[in-house]
Design an enzyme around this catalytic site. Structure first.
Site, mmCIF file in Angstrom:
data_model
loop_
_atom_site.group_PDB
_atom_site.id
_atom_site.type_symbol
_atom_site.label_atom_id
_atom_site.label_comp_id
_atom_site.label_asym_id
_atom_site.label_seq_id
_atom_site.Cartn_x
_atom_site.Cartn_y
_atom_site.Cartn_z
ATOM 1 N N ASP A 13 -39.064 20.133 -20.565
ATOM 2 C CA ASP A 13 -38.302 19.069 -21.197
ATOM 3 C C ASP A 13 -36.877 19.631 -21.349
ATOM 4 O OD1 ASP A 13 -37.658 16.742 -22.735
ATOM 5 O OD2 ASP A 13 -37.836 17.978 -24.530
ATOM 6 N N LEU A 14 -35.899 18.746 -21.494
ATOM 7 C CA LEU A 14 -34.516 19.233 -21.577
ATOM 8 C C LEU A 14 -33.964 19.188 -23.009
ATOM 9 C CD1 LEU A 14 -31.872 20.140 -20.175
ATOM 10 C CD2 LEU A 14 -31.399 17.730 -19.726
ATOM 11 N N ASP A 15 -33.846 17.953 -23.546
ATOM 12 C CA ASP A 15 -33.251 17.797 -24.882
ATOM 13 C C ASP A 15 -34.119 18.476 -25.946
ATOM 14 O OD1 ASP A 15 -31.104 16.104 -23.987
ATOM 15 O OD2 ASP A 15 -32.545 14.459 -23.837
ATOM 16 N N THR A 21 -29.200 19.283 -27.635
ATOM 17 C CA THR A 21 -28.701 17.903 -27.557
ATOM 18 C C THR A 21 -29.504 16.916 -28.407
ATOM 19 O OG1 THR A 21 -29.980 17.835 -25.521
ATOM 20 C CG2 THR A 21 -27.596 17.956 -25.280
ATOM 21 N N LYS A 49 -37.566 11.376 -30.528
ATOM 22 C CA LYS A 49 -37.622 12.508 -29.584
ATOM 23 C C LYS A 49 -38.608 12.221 -28.453
ATOM 24 C CE LYS A 49 -36.234 16.239 -32.622
ATOM 25 N NZ LYS A 49 -36.675 17.344 -33.448
ATOM 26 N N GLY A 50 -38.156 12.391 -27.232
ATOM 27 C CA GLY A 50 -39.038 12.287 -26.062
ATOM 28 C C GLY A 50 -39.136 10.893 -25.475
ATOM 29 N N ARG A 53 -34.643 5.427 -23.840
ATOM 30 C CA ARG A 53 -33.555 4.819 -24.608
ATOM 31 C C ARG A 53 -33.974 3.511 -25.292
ATOM 32 N NH1 ARG A 53 -28.501 4.384 -20.964
ATOM 33 N NH2 ARG A 53 -29.160 6.530 -20.551
ATOM 34 N N SER A 120 -37.651 15.457 -17.985
ATOM 35 C CA SER A 120 -36.960 14.828 -19.114
ATOM 36 C C SER A 120 -36.978 13.314 -18.979
ATOM 37 C CB SER A 120 -35.503 15.315 -19.155
ATOM 38 O OG SER A 120 -34.759 14.573 -20.098
ATOM 39 N N ALA A 121 -36.996 12.627 -20.119
ATOM 40 C CA ALA A 121 -36.911 11.158 -20.122
ATOM 41 C C ALA A 121 -35.465 10.698 -19.979
ATOM 42 C CB ALA A 121 -37.479 10.620 -21.432
ATOM 43 N N SER A 122 -34.546 11.659 -19.992
ATOM 44 C CA SER A 122 -33.124 11.287 -20.043
ATOM 45 C C SER A 122 -32.484 11.044 -18.683
ATOM 46 C CB SER A 122 -32.341 12.381 -20.765
ATOM 47 O OG SER A 122 -30.960 12.100 -20.689
ATOM 48 N N ASN A 124 -29.443 11.155 -18.413
ATOM 49 C CA ASN A 124 -28.270 12.035 -18.446
ATOM 50 C C ASN A 124 -28.612 13.480 -18.074
ATOM 51 O OD1 ASN A 124 -26.150 10.172 -19.544
ATOM 52 N ND2 ASN A 124 -27.584 10.012 -21.251
ATOM 53 N N LYS A 151 -42.784 8.985 -21.475
ATOM 54 C CA LYS A 151 -43.651 9.718 -22.405
ATOM 55 C C LYS A 151 -43.996 8.761 -23.548
ATOM 56 C CE LYS A 151 -40.914 13.768 -21.226
ATOM 57 N NZ LYS A 151 -39.945 14.790 -21.654
ATOM 58 N N GLU A 175 -42.228 21.458 -24.478
ATOM 59 C CA GLU A 175 -41.767 20.250 -25.165
ATOM 60 C C GLU A 175 -41.452 20.485 -26.641
ATOM 61 O OE1 GLU A 175 -41.014 17.175 -25.366
ATOM 62 O OE2 GLU A 175 -41.285 16.457 -23.326
ATOM 63 N N ASP A 176 -40.488 19.703 -27.162
ATOM 64 C CA ASP A 176 -40.214 19.731 -28.603
ATOM 65 C C ASP A 176 -40.642 18.421 -29.271
ATOM 66 O OD1 ASP A 176 -38.174 18.170 -27.406
ATOM 67 O OD2 ASP A 176 -36.935 18.430 -29.197
HETATM 68 C C1 BG6 Z 1 -35.181 12.398 -24.284
HETATM 69 C C2 BG6 Z 1 -34.774 12.422 -25.730
HETATM 70 O O1 BG6 Z 1 -35.053 13.660 -23.734
HETATM 71 O O2 BG6 Z 1 -34.372 11.479 -23.545
HETATM 72 C C3 BG6 Z 1 -34.836 11.007 -26.314
HETATM 73 O O3 BG6 Z 1 -35.653 13.277 -26.457
HETATM 74 C C4 BG6 Z 1 -33.977 10.072 -25.459
HETATM 75 O O4 BG6 Z 1 -34.403 11.030 -27.653
HETATM 76 C C5 BG6 Z 1 -34.448 10.132 -24.011
HETATM 77 O O5 BG6 Z 1 -34.091 8.736 -25.951
HETATM 78 C C6 BG6 Z 1 -33.626 9.228 -23.073
HETATM 79 O O6 BG6 Z 1 -32.347 9.745 -22.934
HETATM 80 P P1 BG6 Z 1 -31.107 9.006 -22.290
HETATM 81 O O7 BG6 Z 1 -30.088 10.123 -22.189
HETATM 82 O O8 BG6 Z 1 -31.521 8.484 -20.947
HETATM 83 O O9 BG6 Z 1 -30.711 7.911 -23.231
HETATM 84 MG MG MG Z 2 -37.070 16.921 -26.124
#
Ligand code: BG6
Ligand code: MG
Length: 224
Positions: A13-15, A21, A49-50, A53, A120-122, A124, A151, A175-176
């Site tokens: 996982d990243l964040d 972050t 977390k996880g 968006r 990661s779910a992000s 970004n 997730k 994972e956190d």
């Molecule tokens: C996860 C975070 O890594 O990414 C979540 O823990 C976040 O809090 C999710 O909502 C989605 O991220 P992003 O950057 O695409 O909005």
């Molecule tokens: Mg995380």
């Protein structure tokens, strides 16, 4: 039970695991919540977390029972506004924002020929990896927009094992978030939780913080 010699790769996982972050996600969402007169609570802090968006926004709106007051368009606009603020915050990231111990851990895995990917779910994630200057450690990054479910469903961690070209049973996931640990376990991987053990009680192995994570400790846990 998994034995350490079976382990061939790691899905990160990243964040909150590699990047400092999680505090920025929380800060950006908290601002939106307060604008909407929704009280920020410890449950929201850990609950976002996880999860992706839009799921984060729904969690926040549902905590005050007001999701029905917003159109899809208004919800999209709120999520976009959160992300704009979040992007300003992550624009300040430098390699110093890699969480304690993680640089050393990545080097340790590389030295042991263990493959790594990002789960990661992000959306970004590639930008953040670039800012932290750690992209080169990873075989690949899961694109969360290409998997069916976020997730706690297994999809993101299952895809991370595919990127590594490994059987999930030979992959350790870090994972956190509680949602992330559920995802790792559902994908049939070995779960490592980093943070509050009470929240991450489904994890096979727990570490209080990133600074505590070493290959030797994971090995010791899996060989008992
Ligand atoms: C996860 C975070 O890594 O990414 C979540 O823990 C976040 O809090 C999710 O909502 C989605 O991220 P992003 O950057 O695409 O909005
Ligand atoms: Mg995380």
């Amino acid at each position: 039970m998994a034995h350490f010699d079976d382990v061939k790769g790691f899905a990160f996982d990243l964040d909150g695991v590699l990047a400092d972050t999680a505090k920025f996600h929380s800060q950006a969402w908290r601002q939106i919540a307060e604008e909407l007169n929704i009280t920020w609570t410890p449950e929201l802090e850990s609950g976002i977390k996880g999860i992706d968006r839009m799921s984060s926004l729904m969690l926040i709106l549902n905590s005050a029972d007001v999701a029905g007051n917003y159109t899809e368009e208004q919800k999209e606009a709120l999520a976009t506004r959160k992300n704009d603020h979040y992007k300003e915050l992550i624009g300040t990231l430098t390699p110093d924002d890699v969480l304690p111990g993680m640089h050393k851990f990545l080097d340790e895995l590389k030295a042991n020929n263990l493959k790594m990917s990002i789960a990661s779910a992000s959306k970004n994630a590639p930008f953040i990896l670039d800012k932290l200057q750690i992209s080169d450690y990873f075989v690949g990054v899961v694109d969360p927009s290409k998997v069916k479910e976020g997730k706690p469903a297994p999809d993101i961690f299952a895809e991370a094992a595919k990127i590594l070209d490994l059987d999930p049973a030979t992959v350790v996931g870090l994972e956190d978030s509680a949602a992330g640990i559920t995802s790792i376990n559902a994908a049939g991987e070995i779960s490592v939780g980093i943070g509050d053990k009470a929240l991450l009680h489904e994890a096979k192995i727990n570490f209080p913080s990133t600074a505590d994570v070493t290959l030797a400790k994971i090995r010791a846990h899996l060989n008992w």
